[in-house]
Design a protein around this motif. Structure first.
Motif: not given
Length: 411
Positions: A186-196
């Motif tokens: 909570t309160g955090r910002s995250v980035v995720v990459s996915a796929g190819g």
């Protein structure tokens, strides 16, 4: 399924009729609850004829059955389409001044809202704050489409097509296989990459890989369930994986090539507490893609394709740390060979990349890519084992976030 279909007062209310018909054709029982303003666009007889149920906007109708509470309590799913700026504001502040907002307060089932309004209203800070509030409470607010609005205006704010709303809402109602209750992001910002990523050779061919994006989508879903603001940079990830994420408040940025992924990830990472590079990024790309399809010519040898190395996005992020204290997590899809096993290659890569954590997993036929399950070994920047995780990709995602949160807390 018992669905409560809320309709607020915007010109897009006519699309609610199409949505109602679609849901009924799929076998769901639908009770329409419009606002008084919505009934100025579409009359109650239309909704009643298509739903087979009475329609009212008034709290004081059917008082003996306390319907302003009973409707929300009895629903398996609530969809509000369109959700105007006014409806979003009233829902965000907990107003209960008509039958729809009262029902929203009483509902304990999944709630999906599909906004529709002019671009300026959608982009206004007040609306964005109301949407953020609703999403933080677990309401699934779908991003509006871009296109023709009323009058001559165009831009973001258009109600998505009824088929899109139905698909997303029903996916949300199905729910995650393994819900997470811990709110440690909570309160955090995250980035995720996915796929190819895919590197074009010509208009129909590309250099790519078999990644489905399932593990990255699971990481995004897990982070959102734990309270984070999530941006998913998705390279060729199927809509059935991203639609529920968008409905849950995840920002999905579609990309194709490694260069596009690199730009999108770096842009989002500037404000992120953590970046998880789960995408299978092509190591090489053709020097140049041809404008026309390469033809096979009888009697001639196939053309040679000259490759050049792509940027190492993970190593760049680990070296630069685009935000102070940022935790960077990478993935290493490995196969053993004559020079070493999967874990040996993973340890070498962990030391070379410099990420805080590296999830090493074996790939091959029925392993890693495209499957519902995964098995990873988490290494630190020195190549030492931090943890191991196996099971569904959602279980693996939560194990990775457990380790990442520990790093955030320690920093």
């Amino acid at each position: 399924m018992r669905i409560l279909l809320g309709v607020s007062g915007g010109i897009a209310a006519y699309k609610a009729v199409l949505l109602l018909r679609l849901l009924r054709e799929q076998g769901h029982a639908v009770r329409v609850v419009p606002t008084a303003a919505a009934l100025r666009f579409v009359g109650a007889p239309t909704f009643e004829a298509l739903s087979g149920e009475p329609v009212s906007a008034e709290v004081f109708d059917d008082v003996e059955n306390v319907q302003h509470v009973a409707l929300g309590q009895g629903a398996d799913l609530v969809i509000v389409a369109p959700a105007t700026a006014d409806l979003l504001a009233r829902a965000a502040t907990g107003r209960a001044d008509d039958l729809l907002t009262s029902s929203l307060l009483a509902a304990r089932c999944p709630v999906v809202m599909a906004p529709a309004m002019h671009t300026e209203m959608w982009e206004h800070a007040a609306t964005r704050a109301n949407v953020a509030t609703l999403r933080d409470r677990g309401v699934h607010v779908i991003e509006p489409a871009s296109g023709r609005l009323t009058g001559k205006d165009t831009g973001p704010g258009r109600l998505p097509d009824p088929e899109e709303i139905a698909r997303v809402a029903l996916a949300v109602a199905a729910g995650p296989a393994e819900p997470v209750t811990d709110q440690d992001l909570t309160g955090r910002s995250v980035v995720v990459s996915a796929g190819g990523t895919r590197e074009p050779i010509d208009p129909v061919r590309f250099v790519g890989n078999r990644s489905s994006g399932r593990q990255g989508a699971a990481l995004a879903a897990a982070a959102r369930a734990r309270g984070a603001r999530v941006t998913l940079v998705a390279a060729h990830v199927a809509a059935d994986l991203t639609d529920p994420l968008v409905a849950a408040g995840v920002e999905v940025v579609p990309v194709s090539t490694t260069a596009e992924l690199r730009t999108a990830v770096r842009r989002a990472a500037v404000g992120a507490d953590a970046v998880v590079m789960a995408a299978a990024v092509a190591d090489f790309r053709p020097v140049a893609a041809t404008e026309a399809k390469i033809k096979k010519v009888a009697g001639q040898a196939p053309p040679s394709i000259e490759l050049v190395e792509n940027p190492d996005v993970l190593a760049e992020l680990a070296a630069e740390r685009l935000r102070a204290g940022q935790v960077v997590v990478g993935f290493a899809a490995e196969t053993g060979d004559e020079t070493g096993g999967v874990l040996e290659h993973g340890r070498a890569k962990a030391r070379r990349k410099g990420a805080d954590l590296l999830a090493v997993n074996a790939v091959g036929e029925a392993l890693g890519f495209g499957t519902e399950v995964n098995e990873v070994t988490l290494l630190d920047e020195h190549g030492e084992t931090v943890a191991k995780a196996a099971g569904s990709k959602r279980q693996v995602a939560d194990a990775i976030w457990d380790a990442a949160v520990a790093r955030m807390t320690a920093s």
